[in-house]
Design an enzyme around this catalytic site. Sequence first.
Site, PDB file in Angstrom:
ATOM      1  N   LYS A 182      -5.100 -10.181  -6.999  1.00  0.00           N
ATOM      2  CA  LYS A 182      -6.236 -10.353  -6.108  1.00  0.00           C
ATOM      3  C   LYS A 182      -7.390  -9.445  -6.509  1.00  0.00           C
ATOM      4  O   LYS A 182      -7.167  -8.315  -6.924  1.00  0.00           O
ATOM      5  CB  LYS A 182      -5.743  -9.958  -4.700  1.00  0.00           C
ATOM      6  CG  LYS A 182      -6.485 -10.537  -3.557  1.00  0.00           C
ATOM      7  CD  LYS A 182      -5.837 -10.088  -2.252  1.00  0.00           C
ATOM      8  CE  LYS A 182      -5.857  -8.570  -2.088  1.00  0.00           C
ATOM      9  NZ  LYS A 182      -5.292  -8.083  -0.840  1.00  0.00           N
ATOM     10  N   LYS A 237     -10.876  -3.871  -3.779  1.00  0.00           N
ATOM     11  CA  LYS A 237     -11.741  -2.698  -3.834  1.00  0.00           C
ATOM     12  C   LYS A 237     -11.057  -1.541  -4.538  1.00  0.00           C
ATOM     13  O   LYS A 237     -11.705  -0.673  -5.103  1.00  0.00           O
ATOM     14  CB  LYS A 237     -12.087  -2.228  -2.417  1.00  0.00           C
ATOM     15  CG  LYS A 237     -12.913  -3.193  -1.599  1.00  0.00           C
ATOM     16  CD  LYS A 237     -13.241  -2.555  -0.239  1.00  0.00           C
ATOM     17  CE  LYS A 237     -13.658  -3.578   0.793  1.00  0.00           C
ATOM     18  NZ  LYS A 237     -12.943  -3.481   2.054  1.00  0.00           N
ATOM     19  N   LYS A 274       0.824  -1.205   0.000  1.00  0.00           N
ATOM     20  CA  LYS A 274       0.000   0.000   0.000  1.00  0.00           C
ATOM     21  C   LYS A 274       0.860   1.258   0.000  1.00  0.00           C
ATOM     22  O   LYS A 274       0.513   2.246  -0.642  1.00  0.00           O
ATOM     23  CB  LYS A 274      -0.938   0.003   1.210  1.00  0.00           C
ATOM     24  CG  LYS A 274      -2.073  -0.986   1.091  1.00  0.00           C
ATOM     25  CD  LYS A 274      -3.004  -0.884   2.279  1.00  0.00           C
ATOM     26  CE  LYS A 274      -4.145  -1.890   2.188  1.00  0.00           C
ATOM     27  NZ  LYS A 274      -4.995  -1.882   3.384  1.00  0.00           N
TER      28      LYS A 274
END
Length: 342
Positions: A206, A209, A111
């Site tokens: 993956k 969102k 991230k």
Amino acid sequence: KKRIVSGVQPTGTIHLGNYLGAIKNWISLQTTYDTLFFIVDLHAITLPYDTQQLSKATRDTAAIYLACGVDTSKASVFVQSHVRAHVELMWLLSSATPIGWLNRMIQFKEKSRKAGDENVGVALLTYPVLMASDILLYQSDFVPVGEDQKQHLELTRELAERVNYLYGRRKWKKLGGRGGPIFKVPEPLIPPAGARVMSLTDGLSKMSKSAPSDQSRINLLDPKDVIANKIKRCKTDSFSGMEFDNPDRPECSNLLSIYQVISGKMKEEVALECQDMNWGMFKALLTDALIDHLHPIQVRYEDIMSDPAYLDKVLAEGATKATDIADATLNNVYQAMGFLRR
Ligand code: TYM
């Protein structure tokens, strides 16, 4: 009863990965276990976010829990920020968390690389400590999550053991040698299938969102035609027949797994059913199965959203129940760490 806790961040839309990796499994656990399911709004501010959207997304997520089958006569549903103890325990735990443990977290590395230096707040690093506090406050036995949370659960376990080691004895002595450790050491519950749902446009990454393209995921609230269109356009290959676990066919394996979990069939059964199908036939089968499964959830969601007072009541009751349990643990920790009692 053994206790289970879990939660989802109210960022973006809830997708099939969140459902198959986590929420769907909560439903089958709530009859046997004492369950608490929260919406982790405090985690949702660890990356830049829209203040106009946070409270709406929080309610939406709560409504989705209920629509998926979380039964409030059995489970407590609440908003993380409504139970102050989460943040408070996090501070206490922070003092016992080596920075090195946090620097090692894969999600932090990923991230922070994506977000760029300017957008990486301290909270993105300390995020797993807040997650540990979510879990340890409730003396949880099990935590049903998808594969990507495994490392955070491992950190939670290590942290529980460390705090028990560092501060547990002082408390035992005070109690005249009686009493147990401060925290129960929880275990992850990761489902055998559906724990890592992959993107529809790339079988090696993956479903998430935050992926820029909405085509890469099925959202739980996607209308029928959108689901049909996404499956129609998803990535395929030029092999014939359908098969699991061929490393050259990640998309095929992913979609078969989705079909397996959605249909409630055994893996062998699905392998047999689909082995001679071509992509067109399989896609039609999967599309119907998805629409049949998600439609009732969507109807219930609309129903729940039409009665805001009901949802408010559920969340208020959930927070009250959770606060009782959480405060007891928090007070214990303060005491064990040597704070002056108030
Ligand atoms: P979050 O919001 O990213 O995801 C919520 C749940 O969905 C699972 N999941 C997936 N499962 C399978 N395939 C996927 N593609 C997929 N993507 C997401 C996640 O593993 C998770 O179970 N830090 C957590 C939220 C959290 C939490 C907690 C969970 C905060 N405190 C305490 C359990 C207990 C998170 O960001 O999940």
